[in-house]
Design an enzyme around this catalytic site. Structure first.
Site: not given
Lengths: 443, 153
Positions: A43, A98, A141, A166, A201, A302, A333
């Site tokens: 810093y 995720k 989403d 997606d 999508a 799903n 995915n």
């Protein structure tokens, strides 16, 4: 409903554990703090030198900060899982999950970031404003067709890769599975008739990738809730105004001008990719049975696929894939997105092009092929973790070839970079567990 | 692609295109909600135009398929000069034949045919909210002449 008991068990644990741990991911330092004096380096006053260097050359933010490995997992909560518009707070546990997968499988520092925006335009300007802090963006989403506009605009207007899992993720992993399913059934992509059931999508992106990978668009038929898309469908002008992506698909696909419903589309087709309805009986055996011999069917809804694999096999499908881990051929995915971003971030890519996704799908398919394909094994499983650095390296190389990489690594360097970062992530997890920082959950 | 005057055999196809025009208008404005029996009405409408004096019905066709239509009629502007008006009332091209300058060609051809009928000014009727039509005509040198205001009382 299959596996009902297990799902209830997962739900119970998810609620209990989430509360126990107070969330799934959190910030961890990367530098040592040997004494408080170190803060004069990390810093002020030391940090000012780093700031000035970056001010003079903003690209150095990829070298002097964690930006090179940091992405945001952004959602407006407008279409979360199969739950619909549950809002950004509701989306947070999903984005945390995720981020955890990104970290564990791809070594990516992913920040869960649901946001309170209403329109696509608001979301676009918010994400653009985040660019200086990020090496990439994972959109998640977001309802269709808003997601198409948001992704297209952000891909065009940002200097870091923007990914909507997606769309590109599902399409990419579908393509990987399809490459091998075609191999198993002695087909080539060119000349194979593909039916896409659902035009949200996933399938809108799948159509685009299929064409980019070599399908003739006239051999693709897309079916939505109103039937088969074709240039003279009654609602075509409505599509032109409200969903230009679907409109373009209606104009370019379905060379034979098949009209009607799913069964009409499947008559004489080779492949079905369903990404449309919760199962287990959304698609009927008599629809599958009109397909060509040795047919291929992917049921990607799903948690319950449009049709259960056993039924699809009984109706004549040879290769069946779903989104679930408890059946063979999981089109998931998670096989792709950690590796895609690993590869893209390692070469400081400015974008993730469709051909990078196709390269990733090709590598994923090659990995499974080397291990021996069968109708029950067309795609690697998530535990075959050697696949991630391989896919990452392939993606990195594609980025270099296409001129979208800021850092030109060789394939070998790409592979080593990916392995090092992924291994570091796993090591951190192991150390935190072994050191008692992350304890096992109470039963 | 052929541009020609409509024939009796085109009746059904033209009526379909006319209904599509009206539906497209409705996409822009709810005050253009299309009636449920639009198709038979369109057939009558087209029939009364076919070969009628002072009326123009041009189609674009590919082989036997009608892919576009433009309908116009001549009117008198009793208080104004130019006096004789050619009013385009309907204009539609199927989506896959768009973006190929066919609309431009059809408009040019219709204007030429109207001129033969003595028309001095060509006017097109489109819903105020139909941005596509507004852009199409503006791009070709047309400008708004009158505004029609509507309200459900």
């Amino acid at each position: 409903m299959p596996k009902k008991a297990t799902e209830d068990e997962f739900s119970r644990k998810a609620l209990g554990y989430s509360k126990f741990y107070g969330g799934k991911v959190g910030f961890a330092p990367k530098v040592p703090v040997r004494s408080l004096d170190d803060f004069s380096i990390w810093y002020t006053p030391g940090v000012a030198a780093v700031s000035k260097a970056i001010q003079a050359e903003p690209g150095l933010s990829f070298e002097y900060t964690g930006r090179w490995n940091t992405i945001a997992v952004v959602s407006d909560g407008s279409r979360v899982l199969g739950l619909g518009n549950i809002g950004p707070e509701g989306a947070l546990p999903v984005m945390e999950g995720k981020a955890l997968i990104y970290n564990y499988l791809g070594g990516v520092n992913a920040i869960p970031l649901p946001v309170k925006t209403k329109t696509g335009e608001e979301l676009i300007s918010l994400v653009k404003a985040l660019e200086p802090s990020l090496g990439g963006v994972n959109l998640e989403d977001i309802e269709s067709p808003k997601c198409f506009e948001v992704l297209d605009r952000l891909r065009a207007e940002m200097e870091v890769p923007v990914w909507h899992d997606d769309q590109q993720g599902t399409a990419g992993v579908t393509l990987a599975g399809l490459f091998n399913a075609l191999e198993v059934t002695d087909r080539k992509l060119a000349g194979t008739r593909v039916v896409l059931c659902g035009s949200g999508a996933a399938n809108v992106a799948t159509e685009r990738l299929l064409v980019e990978a070599g399908s003739d668009p006239r051999d693709i038929i897309v079916v939505d809730s109103k039937g088969i898309l074709h240039p003279e469908r009654e609602d075509i002008d409505q599509l032109m105004l409200k969903n230009k992506w679907k409109y373009e698909i209606a104009l370019s696909t379905n060379g034979d001008r098949v009209t009607g419903g799913l069964r009409d589309a499947l008559q004489g087709s080779d492949v079905l990719v369903a990404a449309a309805h919760q199962g287990p009986a959304a698609i009927k055996p008599e629809e599958i049975s009109v397909m060509n011999k040795r047919s291929i069917a992917f049921f990607l809804a799903n948690p319950v696929p449009e049709m259960l694999p056993a039924e699809a096999h009984a109706a004549g499908a040879e290769v069946v894939a779903t989104g679930r881990s408890d059946y063979p051929n999981q089109v998931n995915n998670s096989l792709l997105f950690p590796a895609i971003f690993r590869g893209a971030l390692d070469v400081r890519a400015r974008t993730i092009t469709d051909s990078m996704v196709i390269q990733a799908a090709t590598e994923l398919a090659a990995f499974a092929r080397e291990r021996g394909l069968s109708s029950d094994y067309i795609i690697p499983t998530m535990v075959q973790w050697e696949v991630y650095p391989r896919v990452a390296a392939r993606v990195g190389q594609a980025a270099v070839r296409e001129g979208v990489a800021r850092k030109e690594l060789t394939e070998d360097e790409s592979m080593r970079a990916a392995m090092a970062t992924i291994e570091r992530s796993r090591k951190v997890m192991n150390q935190l567990r072994n050191g008692g920082v992350i304890v096992d959950p109470p039963e | 692609m052929q541009l020609r005057h409509a024939k009796k055999e085109d009746l059904d196809a033209i009526s379909d295109l006319i209904v599509r025009t009206k539906r497209l208008n409705n996409e822009f404005d709810p005050l253009f909600a299309v009636v449920s029996d639009a198709k038979p009405r369109a057939e009558k409408y087209v029939q009364s135009t076919l070969g009628a004096p002072g009326h123009l019905l041009l189609v674009a066709s590919e082989g036997t398929k009608v892919v576009g239509v433009i309908r116009a009629e001549t009117r008198e502007r009793i208080f104004y000069e130019p006096h004789k008006e050619g009013r385009i009332t309907d204009f539609y091209i199927l989506p896959e034949y768009r973006r190929k300058a066919l609309g431009h060609e059809m408009l040019e051809r219709a204007s030429a045919e109207l001129k033969k009928l003595g028309v001095e000014i060509v006017v097109a009727d489109v819903p105020a909210q139909n941005e596509i039509a507004n852009r199409f005509y503006a791009k070709r040198g047309f400008r708004a002449l009158t505004h029609q205001f509507g309200k459900i009382p």
